[in-house]
Design an enzyme around this catalytic site. Structure first.
Site, PDB file in Angstrom:
ATOM      1  CG  ASP A  10      -1.977  -1.116   1.426  1.00 53.40           C
ATOM      2  OD1 ASP A  10      -2.036  -1.599   0.087  1.00 53.40           O
ATOM      3  OD2 ASP A  10      -2.421  -1.248   2.349  1.00 53.40           O
TER       4      ASP A  10
HETATM    5  N1  URA Z   1      -1.176  -5.964   3.846  1.00 55.27           N
HETATM    6  C1  URA Z   1      -1.781  -4.704   3.958  1.00 55.27           C
HETATM    7  O1  URA Z   1      -2.696  -4.211   4.505  1.00 55.27           O
HETATM    8  N2  URA Z   1      -1.050  -3.631   3.251  1.00 55.27           N
HETATM    9  C2  URA Z   1       0.143  -3.849   2.637  1.00 55.27           C
HETATM   10  O2  URA Z   1       0.788  -2.979   2.206  1.00 55.27           O
HETATM   11  C3  URA Z   1       0.636  -5.286   2.713  1.00 55.27           C
HETATM   12  C4  URA Z   1      -0.177  -6.102   3.397  1.00 55.27           C
END
Ligand code: URA
Length: 238
Positions: free
Chosen positions: A103
């Site tokens: 993310d």
């Molecule tokens: N899980 C999440 O919630 N975000 C990420 O970036 C990776 C795994």
């Protein structure tokens, strides 16, 4: 064997049209000789290609470990945002992509390559590759959460269930704000955040620490990267 114009374009010297112009103008040497035909066939790793005194070696594949900083998107191109590929300043190849997505606000280990086969192995749920995340969590993470995660969690909505595979949750510190390590083998959308939401807690900081045998180099600050070593590459291919 590869055409000279493709060789140069693959190594980021310019577009196919631009490199054709450089070749026709006599700016490119092959084994010390001026070559003016863009179609000239080059034996990668054997013939010596140079331009304006600079030797240009060919790399079919490139592999970089990036400590992704927050605020950067896991994409190859974006009209508005800085991408993880923009951060790889010394890249030769133009076809690099991130292996899996983190993310925008997540930090940590991201492999950047143009090796599609390796990417498939590391990201396909069939291959059960462990991904370990460090997180700071708002709320008190308990042994009950450890057991719930070990069974698999429903991260779906009210209308539709969506179960994760079992995850291994280790509590580093539990309190109003907890610290944990979570190992999962999938990469569902916002998976770690949604697993904690399912037990009424909120992830406030997230960093990927490892992916299979590949571990985030502690010397890399967020935004820094380096090429994978041969040993690391053997490890991820195993
Ligand atoms: N899980 C999440 O919630 N975000 C990420 O970036 C990776 C795994």
């Amino acid at each position: 064997m590869i055409r000279l114009d493709k060789y140069l374009a693959d190594m980021g010297i310019g577009t196919r049209q631009e490199v054709k112009r450089y070749i026709r103008k006599g700016q490119v040497l092959v084994n010390g000789q001026k070559v003016i035909s863009p179609e000239t066939k080059i034996r990668e790793g054997e013939d010596e290609v140079s331009m304006e005194g600079r030797q240009i070696t060919y790399a079919s594949y490139e592999y970089y470990m990036l400590n992704k900083p927050a605020g950067v998107v896991s994409a190859t191109e974006d009209a508005r945002e800085v991408t993880v590929i923009d951060l790889i300043r010394d890249k030769k190849r133009k076809d690099l992509f991130p292996v899996g997505r983190l993310d925008k606000d997540t930090e940590g280990l991201l492999l950047i390559t143009n090796d599609g086969q390796l990417s498939h192995i590391l990201t396909s749920p069939k291959h059960h590759v462990d991904k370990t995340y460090y997180a700071k969590v708002q709320g008190c993470v308990t042994e009950e959460d450890v057991e719930i995660f070990a069974q698999g969690v429903n991260i779906g909505t009210n209308d539709e269930e969506e179960w994760t595979r079992p995850g291994i949750l280790k509590i580093i510190k539990s309190g109003e704000e907890s610290e944990i390590l979570l190992t999962i083998q999938e990469g569902k959308y916002h998976q770690v955040k949604r697993m904690f939401e399912a037990v009424d807690k909120e992830v406030i900081y997230l960093r990927r620490e490892s992916m299979g045998e590949l571990k985030l180099d502690k010397n890399l600050k967020p935004g820094e990267y380096r090429a994978l070593t041969e040993k690391e590459l053997e490890g991820v291919r195993r």
